[in-house]
Scaffold this motif. Structure first.
Motif, PDB file in Angstrom:
ATOM      1  N   LEU A 245       0.836  -1.211   0.000  1.00  0.00           N
ATOM      2  CA  LEU A 245       0.000   0.000   0.000  1.00  0.00           C
ATOM      3  C   LEU A 245       0.865   1.253   0.000  1.00  0.00           C
ATOM      4  CD1 LEU A 245      -2.773  -1.087   2.523  1.00  0.00           C
ATOM      5  CD2 LEU A 245      -3.006  -0.812   0.042  1.00  0.00           C
ATOM      6  N   ASN A 246       1.957   1.225   0.761  1.00  0.00           N
ATOM      7  CA  ASN A 246       2.865   2.368   0.784  1.00  0.00           C
ATOM      8  C   ASN A 246       3.450   2.618  -0.605  1.00  0.00           C
ATOM      9  OD1 ASN A 246       4.357   4.446   2.250  1.00  0.00           O
ATOM     10  ND2 ASN A 246       6.145   3.175   1.832  1.00  0.00           N
ATOM     11  N   TRP A 247       3.899   1.551  -1.277  1.00  0.00           N
ATOM     12  CA  TRP A 247       4.456   1.727  -2.624  1.00  0.00           C
ATOM     13  C   TRP A 247       3.397   2.180  -3.615  1.00  0.00           C
ATOM     14  CZ3 TRP A 247       9.037   2.915  -3.744  1.00  0.00           C
ATOM     15  CH2 TRP A 247      10.089   2.476  -2.962  1.00  0.00           C
ATOM     16  N   GLY A 248       2.151   1.756  -3.409  1.00  0.00           N
ATOM     17  CA  GLY A 248       1.064   2.252  -4.254  1.00  0.00           C
ATOM     18  C   GLY A 248       0.879   3.752  -4.091  1.00  0.00           C
ATOM     19  N   LEU A 249       0.958   4.227  -2.855  1.00  0.00           N
ATOM     20  CA  LEU A 249       0.852   5.668  -2.608  1.00  0.00           C
ATOM     21  C   LEU A 249       2.043   6.426  -3.199  1.00  0.00           C
ATOM     22  CD1 LEU A 249      -0.437   5.709   1.085  1.00  0.00           C
ATOM     23  CD2 LEU A 249      -1.682   6.434  -0.959  1.00  0.00           C
ATOM     24  N   VAL A 250       3.228   5.820  -3.098  1.00  0.00           N
ATOM     25  CA  VAL A 250       4.410   6.457  -3.683  1.00  0.00           C
ATOM     26  C   VAL A 250       4.244   6.569  -5.195  1.00  0.00           C
ATOM     27  CG1 VAL A 250       6.884   6.171  -4.133  1.00  0.00           C
ATOM     28  CG2 VAL A 250       5.994   5.759  -1.845  1.00  0.00           C
ATOM     29  N   GLY A 251       3.754   5.514  -5.815  1.00  0.00           N
ATOM     30  CA  GLY A 251       3.594   5.521  -7.268  1.00  0.00           C
ATOM     31  C   GLY A 251       2.525   6.469  -7.763  1.00  0.00           C
ATOM     32  N   VAL A 252       1.422   6.529  -7.067  1.00  0.00           N
ATOM     33  CA  VAL A 252       0.297   7.347  -7.542  1.00  0.00           C
ATOM     34  C   VAL A 252       0.414   8.801  -7.085  1.00  0.00           C
ATOM     35  CG1 VAL A 252      -2.207   7.636  -7.422  1.00  0.00           C
ATOM     36  CG2 VAL A 252      -1.245   5.352  -7.652  1.00  0.00           C
ATOM     37  N   PHE A 253       0.733   9.009  -5.809  1.00  0.00           N
ATOM     38  CA  PHE A 253       0.707  10.358  -5.250  1.00  0.00           C
ATOM     39  C   PHE A 253       2.074  10.908  -4.859  1.00  0.00           C
ATOM     40  CE2 PHE A 253      -3.441   8.459  -4.031  1.00  0.00           C
ATOM     41  CZ  PHE A 253      -4.256   9.279  -4.803  1.00  0.00           C
ATOM     42  N   ARG A 254       3.129  10.114  -5.046  1.00  0.00           N
ATOM     43  CA  ARG A 254       4.483  10.504  -4.618  1.00  0.00           C
ATOM     44  C   ARG A 254       4.502  10.858  -3.132  1.00  0.00           C
ATOM     45  NH1 ARG A 254       7.446  13.613  -9.542  1.00  0.00           N
ATOM     46  NH2 ARG A 254       6.737  12.192 -11.161  1.00  0.00           N
ATOM     47  N   PHE A 255       3.801  10.043  -2.354  1.00  0.00           N
ATOM     48  CA  PHE A 255       3.715  10.255  -0.911  1.00  0.00           C
ATOM     49  C   PHE A 255       4.137   8.966  -0.208  1.00  0.00           C
ATOM     50  CE2 PHE A 255       1.281  10.157   3.115  1.00  0.00           C
ATOM     51  CZ  PHE A 255       1.838  11.278   3.712  1.00  0.00           C
ATOM     52  N   ASP A 256       5.234   9.033   0.534  1.00  0.00           N
ATOM     53  CA  ASP A 256       5.774   7.880   1.244  1.00  0.00           C
ATOM     54  C   ASP A 256       5.375   7.983   2.716  1.00  0.00           C
ATOM     55  OD1 ASP A 256       7.252   5.854   2.368  1.00  0.00           O
ATOM     56  OD2 ASP A 256       9.113   6.358   1.334  1.00  0.00           O
ATOM     57  N   VAL A 257       4.412   7.171   3.121  1.00  0.00           N
ATOM     58  CA  VAL A 257       3.898   7.221   4.494  1.00  0.00           C
ATOM     59  C   VAL A 257       4.990   6.875   5.501  1.00  0.00           C
ATOM     60  CG1 VAL A 257       2.214   6.221   6.099  1.00  0.00           C
ATOM     61  CG2 VAL A 257       1.569   6.643   3.735  1.00  0.00           C
ATOM     62  N   VAL A 258       5.793   5.846   5.197  1.00  0.00           N
ATOM     63  CA  VAL A 258       6.850   5.430   6.120  1.00  0.00           C
ATOM     64  C   VAL A 258       7.844   6.568   6.332  1.00  0.00           C
ATOM     65  CG1 VAL A 258       8.764   3.815   6.457  1.00  0.00           C
ATOM     66  CG2 VAL A 258       6.594   2.990   5.533  1.00  0.00           C
ATOM     67  N   ALA A 259       8.283   7.202   5.264  1.00  0.00           N
ATOM     68  CA  ALA A 259       9.236   8.307   5.380  1.00  0.00           C
ATOM     69  C   ALA A 259       8.615   9.481   6.120  1.00  0.00           C
ATOM     70  CB  ALA A 259       9.702   8.738   3.990  1.00  0.00           C
TER      71      ALA A 259
ATOM     72  N   ILE B 125      12.051  -0.032   9.186  1.00  0.00           N
ATOM     73  CA  ILE B 125      10.722  -0.413   8.696  1.00  0.00           C
ATOM     74  C   ILE B 125      10.827  -0.992   7.293  1.00  0.00           C
ATOM     75  CG2 ILE B 125       8.440   0.455   8.036  1.00  0.00           C
ATOM     76  CD1 ILE B 125       8.743   2.479  10.365  1.00  0.00           C
ATOM     77  N   TYR B 126      11.612  -0.362   6.420  1.00  0.00           N
ATOM     78  CA  TYR B 126      11.800  -0.876   5.063  1.00  0.00           C
ATOM     79  C   TYR B 126      12.422  -2.280   5.095  1.00  0.00           C
ATOM     80  CZ  TYR B 126      10.959   3.881   3.352  1.00  0.00           C
ATOM     81  OH  TYR B 126      10.410   5.107   3.068  1.00  0.00           O
ATOM     82  N   ILE B 127      13.385  -2.493   5.978  1.00  0.00           N
ATOM     83  CA  ILE B 127      14.029  -3.803   6.093  1.00  0.00           C
ATOM     84  C   ILE B 127      13.018  -4.848   6.581  1.00  0.00           C
ATOM     85  CG2 ILE B 127      15.734  -5.123   7.428  1.00  0.00           C
ATOM     86  CD1 ILE B 127      17.514  -2.564   7.280  1.00  0.00           C
ATOM     87  N   LEU B 128      12.213  -4.495   7.587  1.00  0.00           N
ATOM     88  CA  LEU B 128      11.207  -5.428   8.093  1.00  0.00           C
ATOM     89  C   LEU B 128      10.194  -5.797   7.013  1.00  0.00           C
ATOM     90  CD1 LEU B 128      10.495  -3.996  11.655  1.00  0.00           C
ATOM     91  CD2 LEU B 128      11.675  -6.127  11.072  1.00  0.00           C
ATOM     92  N   ILE B 129       9.794  -4.828   6.210  1.00  0.00           N
ATOM     93  CA  ILE B 129       8.854  -5.101   5.125  1.00  0.00           C
ATOM     94  C   ILE B 129       9.506  -5.989   4.066  1.00  0.00           C
ATOM     95  CG2 ILE B 129       7.589  -4.036   3.203  1.00  0.00           C
ATOM     96  CD1 ILE B 129       6.992  -1.685   5.138  1.00  0.00           C
ATOM     97  N   GLY B 130      10.773  -5.751   3.765  1.00  0.00           N
ATOM     98  CA  GLY B 130      11.480  -6.588   2.800  1.00  0.00           C
ATOM     99  C   GLY B 130      11.632  -8.021   3.272  1.00  0.00           C
ATOM    100  N   VAL B 131      11.987  -8.211   4.531  1.00  0.00           N
ATOM    101  CA  VAL B 131      12.112  -9.559   5.092  1.00  0.00           C
ATOM    102  C   VAL B 131      10.745 -10.240   5.117  1.00  0.00           C
ATOM    103  CG1 VAL B 131      12.652 -10.841   7.209  1.00  0.00           C
ATOM    104  CG2 VAL B 131      14.183  -9.044   6.414  1.00  0.00           C
ATOM    105  N   SER B 132       9.711  -9.476   5.411  1.00  0.00           N
ATOM    106  CA  SER B 132       8.354 -10.034   5.408  1.00  0.00           C
ATOM    107  C   SER B 132       7.971 -10.521   4.021  1.00  0.00           C
ATOM    108  CB  SER B 132       7.346  -8.979   5.869  1.00  0.00           C
ATOM    109  OG  SER B 132       7.613  -8.592   7.186  1.00  0.00           O
ATOM    110  N   GLY B 133       8.340  -9.771   3.020  1.00  0.00           N
ATOM    111  CA  GLY B 133       8.069 -10.208   1.647  1.00  0.00           C
ATOM    112  C   GLY B 133       8.774 -11.515   1.325  1.00  0.00           C
ATOM    113  N   LEU B 134      10.008 -11.661   1.802  1.00  0.00           N
ATOM    114  CA  LEU B 134      10.741 -12.906   1.575  1.00  0.00           C
ATOM    115  C   LEU B 134      10.088 -14.079   2.307  1.00  0.00           C
ATOM    116  CD1 LEU B 134      14.431 -11.657   1.800  1.00  0.00           C
ATOM    117  CD2 LEU B 134      13.177 -12.357  -0.250  1.00  0.00           C
ATOM    118  N   LEU B 135       9.619 -13.839   3.516  1.00  0.00           N
ATOM    119  CA  LEU B 135       8.930 -14.897   4.258  1.00  0.00           C
ATOM    120  C   LEU B 135       7.648 -15.331   3.546  1.00  0.00           C
ATOM    121  CD1 LEU B 135       9.246 -13.735   7.971  1.00  0.00           C
ATOM    122  CD2 LEU B 135      10.269 -15.749   6.938  1.00  0.00           C
ATOM    123  N   ASN B 136       6.983 -14.384   2.911  1.00  0.00           N
ATOM    124  CA  ASN B 136       5.727 -14.685   2.234  1.00  0.00           C
ATOM    125  C   ASN B 136       5.915 -15.368   0.887  1.00  0.00           C
ATOM    126  OD1 ASN B 136       3.878 -13.845   4.180  1.00  0.00           O
ATOM    127  ND2 ASN B 136       4.225 -11.714   3.632  1.00  0.00           N
TER     128      ASN B 136
END
Length: 78
Positions: free
Chosen positions: A17-31, A45-56
């Protein structure tokens, strides 16, 4: 699905969802919440999300793991 996988899935969805917002509105919620994308909290937070993607990634192969073995019989020669 265990607790760790559920948390990982939730983080992956939040990241998507964060990357969707970055792509559409150029708004990074995490940052925005962490005070900038270079801040250590944002990077964590970015690292945790990346590791989560690998787990999934394992979720893609659950269907193959749960299948029964199929035997293939070849026709006998006459």
């Amino acid at each position: 699905m265990g607790t760790i996988h559920k948390i990982a899935l939730a983080l992956t969805i939040i990241g998507a969802l964060n990357w969707g917002l970055v792509g559409v509105f150029r708004f990074d919620v995490v940052a925005e919440l962490a005070g900038g994308y270079r801040e250590p909290v944002a990077r964590l937070i970015y690292i945790l999300i990346g590791v989560s993607g690998l787990l999934n990634l394992g979720l893609l192969f659950d269907d193959f793991r749960n299948r029964e073995t199929i035997e293939i019989h070849t026709p006998k020669e006459i």
